[in-house]
Design an enzyme around this catalytic site. Structure first.
Site, short mmCIF file in Angstrom:
data_model
loop_
_atom_site.label_atom_id
_atom_site.label_comp_id
_atom_site.label_asym_id
_atom_site.label_seq_id
_atom_site.Cartn_x
_atom_site.Cartn_y
_atom_site.Cartn_z
N ASN A 34 0.78 -1.21 0.07
CA ASN A 34 0.03 0.08 -0.24
C ASN A 34 0.91 1.35 0.05
O ASN A 34 0.33 2.32 -0.05
CB ASN A 34 -0.88 0.10 1.30
CG ASN A 34 -0.35 0.15 2.66
OD1 ASN A 34 0.76 0.07 2.62
ND2 ASN A 34 -1.14 -0.09 3.45
N TYR A 147 3.48 -2.84 17.96
CA TYR A 147 4.21 -3.69 16.98
C TYR A 147 4.32 -5.14 17.50
O TYR A 147 4.13 -6.23 16.91
CB TYR A 147 5.33 -2.79 16.72
CG TYR A 147 6.42 -3.68 15.63
CD1 TYR A 147 5.93 -3.99 14.37
CD2 TYR A 147 7.66 -4.40 16.20
CE1 TYR A 147 6.69 -4.57 13.52
CE2 TYR A 147 8.31 -5.00 15.06
CZ TYR A 147 7.93 -5.19 13.83
OH TYR A 147 8.74 -5.75 12.86
#
Length: 328
Positions: A34, A147
């Site tokens: 993306n 994360y």
């Protein structure tokens, strides 16, 4: 018919090198990204090739690939602190929704899927060096939790698909990796040091510099990932270089490499920053016959020459992008 592989995060650092490797091996590569943190510059050389195609798509949304698919490598994720602190929701979504979407695609296509996990699943480790059986010391609500926990969930759902759907899956735990195509100023220590050296700035160390890291050259990392994908081993495997060094020692190596005379300045250590990072690669050696080959001095010279060849506007450009349009 050529075997077909989908590589998500293909315009990123590792994804682009993996695309190169699979093209070299004779695969038809479908790259997907993306472009939030990836760059088309990394795969521009692949665009004219008949065996490469690029899909501009966010894997957190439904993923469709026409035709057969033999392998999926899921490398779509922010990987640097600057990125995942700016886009925490996207980081969690690509690790959860993105992984779920791709596991569903792998099941529909009867494809083998490898996920890119990370040494960050170990958090600030209480076991050293880190072995795959160690469960980690992670703060789920700290700044790095978006994360760390995204990757831990990614491993869990991948193993669930393997166990309950008999899907062929592979899990690689990647330790610090470096080489050409890294982004300068993305918050990771190696490109940050080299970027500062090339700009004539002082080198910034967070903490007192006694924390350790272990750096693996990208060619070695790609080789380990490729061998793991082609193996029959479904559980996590560390791929990294066990040659451990303190951050202070590493700063001195960079100064010597660049021939510059910067000072080293010290700043406060970020919350939950791991104090030790060293992979135990016994399993990779026994299961895959893999161990790193590229000496750090050689790998750093190649990486430095790459950064030195970049246009000056790239050296002075910060990597702080405007992510507001991506955050939902």
């Amino acid at each position: 018919m050529k075997k077909r592989v989908l590589i998500t995060g293909a315009a990123g650092f590792l994804g682009s090198h993996l695309s190169d490797r699979f093209i070299k091996e004779g695969f038809h590569v479908i790259g997907m990204d993306n472009l939030i943190t990836g760059s088309l510059d990394n795969i521009e050389h692949l665009m004219p090739l008949e065996n490469f195609e690029f899909h501009h798509h966010d894997v957190s949304s439904f993923v469709h690939i026409a035709g057969d698919l033999d392998y999926i490598l899921h490398f779509a994720s922010p990987a640097s602190p600057i990125d995942y602190l700016k886009i925490p929701i996207q980081t969690l979504k690509v690790g959860s929704l993105g992984t779920h979407n791709l596991l569903g695609l792998a099941r529909a296509k009867n494809a083998r899927m490898l996920i890119a996990s990370t040494s960050e699943v170990y958090g600030d480790p209480l076991v050293h060096p880190q072995v795959e059986e160690y469960y980690g010391n992670v703060n789920p609500v700290g700044p790095r939790g978006v994360y760390d926990e995204a990757k831990r969930f990614q491993e869990a759902i991948t193993m669930a698909y393997h166990t309950y759907h008999n899907l062929e899956t592979r899990i690689v735990r990647i330790f610090n990796t470096y080489g050409p195509r890294m982004r300068l100023n993305d918050g990771r220590v190696l490109p940050a040091f080299i970027g500062q050296a090339l700009r004539g700035e002082d080198l910034t160390i967070f903490g007192d510099g006694s924390q350790t890291r272990s750096f693996c050259y990208v060619d070695d990392q790609v080789e380990g990932i490729f061998q793991l994908l082609m193996s029959d081993y479904a559980y996590p495997i560390n791929i990294g270089n066990p040659d451990e060094i303190t951050i202070s020692q590493f700063a001195e190596e960079i100064i010597k490499l660049t021939g510059t005379q910067q000072k080293v300045i010290y700043m406060d250590l970020p919350k939950d920053d791991p104090m030790q990072r060293q992979p135990d690669i016994t399993k990779a050696n026994e299961v895959l016959g893999w161990s790193p080959k590229v000496d750090r001095s050689k790998g750093l010279k190649i990486t430095y020459d790459y950064f030195k060849s970049l246009p000056k506007d790239r050296l002075n450009k910060t990597e702080h992008k405007n992510f507001s349009s991506f955050i939902k």
